[in-house]
Design an enzyme around this catalytic site. Structure first.
Site, PDB file in Angstrom:
ATOM      1  N   HIS A  80      12.540  51.705  -9.196  1.00 27.83           N
ATOM      2  CA  HIS A  80      13.526  50.625  -9.251  1.00 27.83           C
ATOM      3  C   HIS A  80      14.857  51.119  -8.722  1.00 27.83           C
ATOM      4  O   HIS A  80      15.208  52.296  -8.883  1.00 27.83           O
ATOM      5  CB  HIS A  80      13.694  50.135 -10.703  1.00 27.83           C
ATOM      6  N   ASP A 121       7.885  44.231 -12.258  1.00 28.01           N
ATOM      7  CA  ASP A 121       7.222  43.421 -11.229  1.00 28.01           C
ATOM      8  C   ASP A 121       5.730  43.736 -11.131  1.00 28.01           C
ATOM      9  O   ASP A 121       4.929  42.857 -10.822  1.00 28.01           O
ATOM     10  CB  ASP A 121       7.884  43.652  -9.863  1.00 28.01           C
TER      11      ASP A 121
END
Length: 432
Positions: free
Chosen positions: A308, A366
């Site tokens: 991320h 995600d």
């Protein structure tokens, strides 16, 4: 804000000057360089705004190194377990968690704003049936300003509140209608007796010929997805909403701008990219071959759903989403489904592989949210739209905070110009 500390910036051959240093309630201090141009004749250079605070905010705090995400000071792992999405919406909008009475009133207010103007439904026929749902949402949400002239005064707190209620209530309806249009099914009107997520699933999956009965496990799973995506500090789409709002644009236009930014695959499209990656791998037997390509610097193959931009440790939302993912797969008996089995094996191998562990490339939210949505029955093309639905409340809260900030000015980033210096135009007959 008052500052008792100063930072001195010295430029070789260009003098020096002092600038105030401010401390937030938590997190790194900031140096206020607003007067740098007038004092030193220079700008700062920070592509991607990696080290620049564009505003002050009391909404969301992230510590990427420690894996911390707070909404109004509350840890995301507590909110996702103990609250529903509308409780979190109330918190983001108003600053505090609601009492039972306040929650009931808020739920009722949102429930009675879920209908959209019937003329708005006709907008959908202007799109091709194969249009991406996000393209539809950008247009339809932006068009809301043409129907609600009674709440467009951004300087009126009551108008801003009504606009917030309308957006929070109508975006799920607009999202579901975007799906129904692409599959050729009739729009399903919202039902006020249903809760927020139940109502959305009803509008997505019910038909006039068959009633949809929401599964409580799936309802809770989607509710958690919405909570985990509700806000995320000054990300690209939130910054877009703030920048659009700084010009005085109406809230519907600003949220539409946020949806457009979220559409990018590097932002809201990440969970869609995860499913595409899994389909490309195709089978558990090909995971090793795929990961070898990921490790090859010359292959340009990326492991989607891992790592991320902000979190340099485990994404705090990922642990919660992982639990939800396994609950949903277990509820639906999909543990042995080829795609989901592939995803779980990829997760296991990557978490044990020193290459990914040493680089702190852990699964992010995600990776799991795409799998959960796929299991619920939401098509891949709708993943980013669900993200937009969730993030709408964060955008509204950030927009409202910006409008209320007396220090806010129209956004105007500077640049380091590297083009030609001044030159004169040569008549066309003399050019070679």
């Amino acid at each position: 804000m008052e500052s008792k500390r100063k930072a001195t910036v010295s430029v070789e051959g260009g003098g020096s000057s002092e600038f105030p240093v401010y401390s937030g309630s938590v997190g790194p201090d900031v140096i206020d360089i607003r007067s740098m141009l007038s004092k030193l004749g220079m700008f700062t250079y920070d592509p991607g705004f990696m080290s620049t605070a564009s505003c002050n905010s009391a909404i969301t705090y992230i510590d990427g190194d420690a894996g911390v995400l707070l909404y109004r000071g509350y840890p995301i792992e507590q909110l996702a377990v103990q609250c529903d999405f509308l409780e979190v919406c109330y918190l983001l909008l108003k600053g505090e968690l609601p009492t039972a009475a306040q929650k009931q009133e808020f739920d009722s207010m949102i429930g009675h704003h879920t209908m959209v103007h019937e003329q708005l439904a006709r907008f959908y026929t202007g799109f091709r049936r194969d249009a991406h749902p996000m393209a539809v949402m950008v247009g339809v949400v932006g068009a809301l300003s043409a129907f609600y002239h009674d709440s467009l005064d951004i300087n009126d707190p009551h108008h801003r509140e009504i606009s917030a209620f309308r957006l929070l209530a109508k975006v799920p309806t607009i999202t579901a209608m975007s799906y129904k249009y692409t599959v050729g099914e009739p729009f399903m009107y919202p039902r006020n007796e249903l809760k927020y997520v139940e109502n959305f699933l009803h509008m997505m999956f019910a038909t006039p010929a068959e009633t949809y009965k929401p599964n409580p496990v799936l309802v809770r799973a989607l509710d958690r997805i919405l909570i985990l995506h509700a806000d995320h500090e000054q990300n690209a789409s939130t910054s877009t909403v703030r920048l659009a709002g700084s010009s005085g644009a109406n809230p519907f236009a600003c949220i539409s701008a946020g949806i457009a930014c979220l559409w990018g695959p590097a932002h809201g499209g990440a969970n869609e990219a995860v499913l595409d990656m899994l389909l490309e791998i195709g089978d558990v037997s090909r995971i090793g071959q795929f990961l070898a390509k990921v490790k090859d610097k010359n292959s340009n193959v990326r492991l989607m759903g891992f790592g991320h931009r902000v979190y340099k440790n485990f994404d705090p939302r990922a642990k919660l989403m992982r639990e939800t993912c396994h609950e949903v797969l277990g509820e639906l008996g999909l543990e042995n489904d080829k795609l989901f089995k592939l995803a779980m094996e990829l997760e296991r191998i990557a978490l044990e592989d020193e290459y990914f562990v040493s680089r702190k490339l852990y699964p992010n939210v995600d990776f799991y949210s795409g799998i959960v949505q796929k299991a619920i029955g939401i098509p891949t093309s709708m993943f980013t739209s669900i993200f937009a639905l969730a993030r709408t409340v964060g955008w509204i809260a950030q927009w409202n905070e910006m409008i209320s900030d007396p220090e806010q000015k129209i956004g105007r980033p500077r640049q380091l110009y590297i083009g030609p210096k001044r030159r004169d135009v040569v008549p066309i007959t003399q050019r070679k």
